[in-house]
Design a protein around this motif. Structure first.
Motif, PDB file in Angstrom:
ATOM      1  N   ALA A  86      15.076  74.489  44.964  1.00  0.00           N
ATOM      2  CA  ALA A  86      15.104  75.751  44.214  1.00  0.00           C
ATOM      3  C   ALA A  86      13.799  76.514  44.437  1.00  0.00           C
ATOM      4  CB  ALA A  86      15.311  75.469  42.720  1.00  0.00           C
ATOM      5  N   PRO A  87      13.569  77.127  45.535  1.00  0.00           N
ATOM      6  CA  PRO A  87      14.429  77.227  46.718  1.00  0.00           C
ATOM      7  C   PRO A  87      14.186  76.067  47.679  1.00  0.00           C
ATOM      8  CG  PRO A  87      12.474  78.556  47.030  1.00  0.00           C
ATOM      9  CD  PRO A  87      12.357  77.929  45.654  1.00  0.00           C
ATOM     10  N   ASP A  88      14.992  76.032  48.732  1.00  0.00           N
ATOM     11  CA  ASP A  88      14.838  75.045  49.790  1.00  0.00           C
ATOM     12  C   ASP A  88      13.642  75.466  50.646  1.00  0.00           C
ATOM     13  OD1 ASP A  88      15.572  72.795  51.153  1.00  0.00           O
ATOM     14  OD2 ASP A  88      17.413  73.623  52.005  1.00  0.00           O
ATOM     15  N   PHE A  89      12.711  74.543  50.903  1.00  0.00           N
ATOM     16  CA  PHE A  89      11.544  74.917  51.704  1.00  0.00           C
ATOM     17  C   PHE A  89      11.093  73.772  52.600  1.00  0.00           C
ATOM     18  CE2 PHE A  89       9.718  72.974  47.946  1.00  0.00           C
ATOM     19  CZ  PHE A  89       8.545  72.349  48.362  1.00  0.00           C
ATOM     20  N   ARG A  90      10.270  74.117  53.582  1.00  0.00           N
ATOM     21  CA  ARG A  90       9.752  73.085  54.472  1.00  0.00           C
ATOM     22  C   ARG A  90       8.238  72.969  54.332  1.00  0.00           C
ATOM     23  NH1 ARG A  90      11.308  77.245  57.864  1.00  0.00           N
ATOM     24  NH2 ARG A  90      13.373  76.396  58.145  1.00  0.00           N
ATOM     25  N   ILE A  91       7.732  71.791  54.715  1.00  0.00           N
ATOM     26  CA  ILE A  91       6.310  71.460  54.643  1.00  0.00           C
ATOM     27  C   ILE A  91       5.812  71.221  56.066  1.00  0.00           C
ATOM     28  CG2 ILE A  91       4.632  69.734  53.837  1.00  0.00           C
ATOM     29  CD1 ILE A  91       6.706  69.044  51.584  1.00  0.00           C
ATOM     30  N   VAL A  92       4.715  71.872  56.429  1.00  0.00           N
ATOM     31  CA  VAL A  92       4.118  71.708  57.755  1.00  0.00           C
ATOM     32  C   VAL A  92       2.666  71.276  57.557  1.00  0.00           C
ATOM     33  CG1 VAL A  92       3.564  72.881  59.935  1.00  0.00           C
ATOM     34  CG2 VAL A  92       5.579  73.602  58.610  1.00  0.00           C
ATOM     35  N   LEU A  93       2.257  70.174  58.202  1.00  0.00           N
ATOM     36  CA  LEU A  93       0.889  69.674  58.039  1.00  0.00           C
ATOM     37  C   LEU A  93       0.248  69.404  59.392  1.00  0.00           C
ATOM     38  CD1 LEU A  93      -1.255  68.673  55.896  1.00  0.00           C
ATOM     39  CD2 LEU A  93      -0.392  66.369  56.398  1.00  0.00           C
ATOM     40  N   VAL A 118       0.005  75.544  63.900  1.00  0.00           N
ATOM     41  CA  VAL A 118       0.775  75.301  62.665  1.00  0.00           C
ATOM     42  C   VAL A 118       2.067  76.125  62.663  1.00  0.00           C
ATOM     43  CG1 VAL A 118       0.762  75.529  60.131  1.00  0.00           C
ATOM     44  CG2 VAL A 118      -1.265  74.664  61.329  1.00  0.00           C
ATOM     45  N   PHE A 119       1.969  77.395  63.069  1.00  0.00           N
ATOM     46  CA  PHE A 119       3.157  78.251  63.113  1.00  0.00           C
ATOM     47  C   PHE A 119       4.155  77.759  64.172  1.00  0.00           C
ATOM     48  CE2 PHE A 119       0.202  80.776  60.740  1.00  0.00           C
ATOM     49  CZ  PHE A 119       0.995  81.415  59.813  1.00  0.00           C
ATOM     50  N   ARG A 120       3.652  77.230  65.296  1.00  0.00           N
ATOM     51  CA  ARG A 120       4.533  76.658  66.322  1.00  0.00           C
ATOM     52  C   ARG A 120       5.220  75.391  65.789  1.00  0.00           C
ATOM     53  NH1 ARG A 120       3.508  81.085  67.867  1.00  0.00           N
ATOM     54  NH2 ARG A 120       2.642  81.649  69.886  1.00  0.00           N
ATOM     55  N   LEU A 121       4.483  74.577  65.033  1.00  0.00           N
ATOM     56  CA  LEU A 121       5.073  73.388  64.405  1.00  0.00           C
ATOM     57  C   LEU A 121       6.210  73.799  63.475  1.00  0.00           C
ATOM     58  CD1 LEU A 121       1.998  71.197  63.353  1.00  0.00           C
ATOM     59  CD2 LEU A 121       3.716  70.597  65.074  1.00  0.00           C
ATOM     60  N   ILE A 133       7.276  68.547  58.768  1.00  0.00           N
ATOM     61  CA  ILE A 133       6.775  68.213  60.095  1.00  0.00           C
ATOM     62  C   ILE A 133       5.279  67.957  59.962  1.00  0.00           C
ATOM     63  CG2 ILE A 133       6.349  70.591  60.850  1.00  0.00           C
ATOM     64  CD1 ILE A 133       7.526  69.665  63.635  1.00  0.00           C
ATOM     65  N   VAL A 134       4.822  66.895  60.628  1.00  0.00           N
ATOM     66  CA  VAL A 134       3.434  66.470  60.556  1.00  0.00           C
ATOM     67  C   VAL A 134       2.956  66.272  61.991  1.00  0.00           C
ATOM     68  CG1 VAL A 134       1.897  64.615  59.746  1.00  0.00           C
ATOM     69  CG2 VAL A 134       3.846  65.319  58.329  1.00  0.00           C
ATOM     70  N   SER A 135       1.804  66.864  62.328  1.00  0.00           N
ATOM     71  CA  SER A 135       1.278  66.707  63.684  1.00  0.00           C
ATOM     72  C   SER A 135       0.762  65.282  63.889  1.00  0.00           C
ATOM     73  CB  SER A 135       0.153  67.710  63.941  1.00  0.00           C
ATOM     74  OG  SER A 135      -1.003  67.364  63.181  1.00  0.00           O
ATOM     75  N   GLU A 136       0.568  64.905  65.143  1.00  0.00           N
ATOM     76  CA  GLU A 136       0.034  63.584  65.494  1.00  0.00           C
ATOM     77  C   GLU A 136      -1.347  63.366  64.857  1.00  0.00           C
ATOM     78  OE1 GLU A 136      -0.345  60.063  66.551  1.00  0.00           O
ATOM     79  OE2 GLU A 136       1.264  60.877  67.775  1.00  0.00           O
ATOM     80  N   THR A 137      -2.205  64.386  64.907  1.00  0.00           N
ATOM     81  CA  THR A 137      -3.561  64.225  64.357  1.00  0.00           C
ATOM     82  C   THR A 137      -3.518  64.044  62.837  1.00  0.00           C
ATOM     83  OG1 THR A 137      -3.786  66.629  64.350  1.00  0.00           O
ATOM     84  CG2 THR A 137      -4.802  65.465  66.196  1.00  0.00           C
ATOM     85  N   ALA A 138      -2.620  64.766  62.171  1.00  0.00           N
ATOM     86  CA  ALA A 138      -2.500  64.628  60.715  1.00  0.00           C
ATOM     87  C   ALA A 138      -1.938  63.251  60.362  1.00  0.00           C
ATOM     88  CB  ALA A 138      -1.623  65.730  60.135  1.00  0.00           C
TER      89      ALA A 138
END
Length: 168
Positions: A86-93, A118-121, A133-138
Motif C-alpha cells: 500500500a502502495p507496492d514498491f521496490r527497494i534498491v541498495l 543505482v538507477f540502472r539497478l 535488488i542489492v548490488s554485489e558490493t552492498a
C-alpha cells in the motif's frame, strides 16, 4: 570528496497505472503517507534523505562501523512495509564511493557514476519483477543477519560487463 556510502532508493511500482486508478486526493494521501513512512524509517536509523523524486526516495548513509547494522535494520522495516502493498514498491541498495558536496542550507548533493548505477539497478529490478535488488558490493558489506538471494548477472546500461545482483 569521495565518501563510501550506502545508497538506497525506494520507488513505487507501476506508478502511472496507480495514478490512473485512483483519484488525485486518494493518490496524494497514499503516496504522501508512504513517503513519510519510508522517510521516518530511514531517518530514525541515521539515514539522510537526499531527494524526493515524485514516486521515489533517494537516501544514503555515510559508511561507518555502525552503518551496515543500521542499513540492515532499515531494510528489515522497509520489507515489512512492502508486505502491506500500500502502495507496492521496490527497494534498491548499493554500496559505493560517491561525491558528497555540501549545497545550500547544509544539504548534501550526491553525484558520480555510482548514483547512476543505482538507477540502472532499479531498471534491472523492475525487469526481473523483483521487490528488491542489492548490488554485489552492498551484499558483501551487509551483516550476515541480512541474507540475500542471487538474482543472476545482468548488463547495466553504460557500465561494462555483467553485474551480479541479489534480492533481500
Amino acid at each position: 570528496a569521495n565518501q563510501q556510502c550506502w545508497l538506497l532508493m525506494v520507488d513505487i511500482k507501476r506508478y502511472t497505472n496507480l495514478s490512473r486508478q485512483l483519484d488525485t486526493d486518494t493518490l496524494g494521501l497514499k503516496v504522501g503517507t508512504w513517503l513519510r513512512q519510508c522517510r521516518d524509517t530511514i531517518e530514525s536509523a541515521g539515514g539522510v534523505v537526499d531527494k524526493f523524486l515524485g514516486d521515489a526516495i533517494f537516501a544514503y548513509w555515510k559508511h561507518s562501523p555502525e552503518a551496515p547494522g543500521l542499513v540492515a535494520g532499515t531494510l528489515g522495516q522497509l520489507v515489512q512495509l512492502q508486505h502491506l502493498r500500500a502502495p507496492d514498491f521496490r527497494i534498491v541498495l548499493h554500496f559505493a564511493p560517491v561525491t558528497l558536496e555540501g549545497g545550500a542550507g547544509g544539504a548534501n548533493n550526491l553525484s558520480g557514476p555510482e548514483v547512476i548505477y543505482v538507477f540502472r539497478l532499479e531498471k534491472v529490478c523492475s525487469g526481473l519483477l523483483s521487490d528488491s535488488i542489492v548490488s554485489e558490493t552492498a551484499r558483501a558489506a551487509l551483516p550476515a543477519t541480512c541474507p540475500c538471494e542471487p538474482l543472476g548477472e545482468h548488463p547495466l546500461d553504460g557500465f561494462p560487463g555483467v553485474h551480479a545482483v541479489y534480492r533481500l
